[in-house]
Design an enzyme around this catalytic site. Sequence first.
Site, short mmCIF file in Angstrom:
data_model
loop_
_atom_site.label_atom_id
_atom_site.label_comp_id
_atom_site.label_asym_id
_atom_site.label_seq_id
_atom_site.Cartn_x
_atom_site.Cartn_y
_atom_site.Cartn_z
N ASP A 255 -10.55 2.31 -2.96
CA ASP A 255 -11.15 2.18 -1.89
C ASP A 255 -12.85 2.14 -1.74
O ASP A 255 -13.29 1.90 -0.83
CB ASP A 255 -10.47 3.10 -0.84
CG ASP A 255 -9.26 2.64 -0.23
OD1 ASP A 255 -8.77 1.44 -0.42
OD2 ASP A 255 -8.61 3.42 0.43
N ASP B 63 0.91 -1.15 0.14
CA ASP B 63 0.09 -0.02 -0.06
C ASP B 63 0.94 1.24 0.10
O ASP B 63 2.10 1.07 0.41
CB ASP B 63 -0.85 -0.04 1.29
CG ASP B 63 -2.32 0.71 0.99
OD1 ASP B 63 -2.32 1.76 0.43
OD2 ASP B 63 -2.97 0.47 2.03
C1 DGJ Z 1 -5.84 1.83 1.87
C2 DGJ Z 1 -6.21 0.63 1.09
O1 DGJ Z 1 -6.66 1.05 -0.20
C3 DGJ Z 1 -7.14 -0.08 1.98
O2 DGJ Z 1 -7.62 -1.14 1.40
C4 DGJ Z 1 -6.61 -0.57 3.21
O3 DGJ Z 1 -5.40 -1.36 3.03
C5 DGJ Z 1 -6.20 0.56 3.82
N1 DGJ Z 1 -5.07 1.33 3.26
C6 DGJ Z 1 -5.29 0.27 5.19
O4 DGJ Z 1 -4.77 1.38 5.94
#
Ligand code: DGJ
Length: 743
Positions: free
Chosen positions: A546, A476
Amino acid sequence: MIKYDKNFFHITNGKISYVIEISRGRYLFHRYFGKAIREFRDSAPLQGLDRGFSPQPAAWENERTYSLDVLPQEYPMRGHSDFRIPAYEIELPDGTNIVELFYTGHKIYNGKPALKNLPASYAKENEAQTLEIYLEDTVSKIKATLIYTIYEKFSLIVRSVRFENFGDKPFKLRQAASFAIDLPDHEFDSINLYGGHAAERFIERKPLGHGIYEVASSRGASSHQQSPFIALARHETTEHQGEIYGFSFVYSGSFSAKVEVEQFGTTRLVMGLNPATFSWQLDGGESFQTPEVVAVYSDGGINAMSQTFHEFYRNHLVRGKFQHELRPILVNNWEATYFDFDAQKISELADCAKELGIELLVLDDGWFGKRNDDNSSLGDWFVNEEKLPAGLKDLAEKVHARGLKFGLWFEPEMTNLDSELYRKHPDWILRVEKYPMSFGRHQLVLDLVRQDVRDYLVEVVCKILRENPIDYVKWDMNRHMTEAFSLTLPPERRMESQHRYMLGVYDIMERITSAFPNILFESCSGGGGRFDAGILYYMPQTWTSDNTDAVCRLSIQKGTSYVFPPLTMGAHVSVTPNHQVGRVTPMQMRAFCAMLGCFGYELDICKMSDEDKELVKKHIALYKKIQPTMQLGKFTRLLSEENETAWQFTAQDGKQVVMTYFKILSQPAHNLRKIKMAGLDAEKIYKLTTYVPPKKLSVDGGPQDTSFEEKDFYGDELMYNGVMVEKVETDFAAYMWVFNRVD
Ligand code: DGJ
């Protein structure tokens, strides 16, 4: 494939042609990009015109019809007689920016060179041919090599540029675009993919107007806000017909794509690193390689452009063991628990996952350091013993014992003020000296320009991957860059920080992914903030957004599919009311929508009702029957309207065809929808083996309700007459048809 004759380079593969002319032994003029021409004989020669206020280069002082401002340039320079946007700009030691790169020679060879330290498409020797055109400025001792590759099987060319300083005085590259083109008219719409966090890659299409239009990111990431992609489509071009050029930048940092319609109505497009956040000093003997742009030409509409990108990226960009492999159906605990979990909860999720037929359990953010919210611990890559007292290995083994794979989340590029890493190494972040740092999600960007920081990260991440049985990693990256400077660079090189950071990311990704070829890596940046071709070179799939709401996902995934194939898109079923927008949609719509990509779940599957659990089992059973078609087949957007979407997936061998249809809001007095399928064999029979309308939920892969009978149709009927959608009587309706070809 690449011919050179009488000052013309003709780059062709029988599908497209790209033509460059050497003019007066020194300038390169762009002469054609489009449908293949068998032999270029210059049927439409350039006409020299004496245009007011368009000056002549010095050597042609008296020839008022020879102005670079009027003639179509291949890699335009700044400051001589062309006032349009340049492709490169060089600041010389004397403070001026006037240089002249002239043609000196060229080379044609089989294959395609790798780009040092950069992601790039690749080819075997017999799959592609490359042309290098050499340009030189003998006064300032600068060389530039324009690199063009054409592949035998694809309607595209790939371009990049290498600069060299062959003198002994340093100069600065202020701009170094990878691609430039002058098209003879401006009867185009531009298409770009814009958005924001949790709202990525919405499609914007509008006619070009006079002036300069820019699609860009200066965020140190390719970004949610604009994708490193732009297309120029004829006004009449649709999904299924018409001309379109698509340009995709193979890079994950700040970028710029500018389009200029100038005074005489021609169009210039320039794409590459964003000059606003870039500069690079080249000392004597040094060279600089730009990333590459993939430029597709299609006369078969937007779908054909997308399908070319999909096939190309799947076969010539993505690498490694998982390149052509079906991806495991996963459950991710993020939306199920956020930071609030312990070993017990994750084991329960594993039990439920097993029961439902899920194959991989991913432990997301919060397993390390003292991380219980997003204020702390990034960089402290050791297990959080309060949550996982028996350790990571114990948990991973328990998940494995249930027959599931185990995946883990990292965010290697960042740290928090409240972390052991930052307390120990406060100088390891990007920053400036005299001004305070800005924050994003309470985190700071590590200085990946530094070798010691990169070595440290590779070591800590690899240690965890070595010591624990991990099958999948989610990588990430959750903030954009501010005060983005590496203070380890001398002042005259600090503007190099952003690009050097990206090279640093690529370096650690290469080292970590190549050390663990059996781990499936998924990239992520707050969802799809770094969904680009650069990252796909290292990691074969990306978390698309997200936002997991099915309605939003229809458009996010549609926009993403303009360039990227389904196999690269993470797509999960989440709970309702949805956590991002509060919408309630039926499980069937969420599931059929997520089946577009790397299919998974992201909700507390243990808390689902028994009815939902049964549905999930059925959806997974159905998916298993169509997964190769969905993930490895050809993807077509049949219908792309605001309220209605239809997608078709055709197996690589053409034997299975899956069609999904979604209608967001049901309407009174609407026209009944017939969907015309695409790309079938007109003469073959297709048997409808599975039909799943909304609300008739017996999706066990066989006939779905009593009224269902297996039906046969010739391909021509399905394509030209189409398939009638039963009256839609509900909001958020999702349908699926599965046809098998009878051979
Ligand atoms: C952003 C990601 O896109 C989410 O799926 C998740 O992993 C969060 N970060 C965790 O902090």
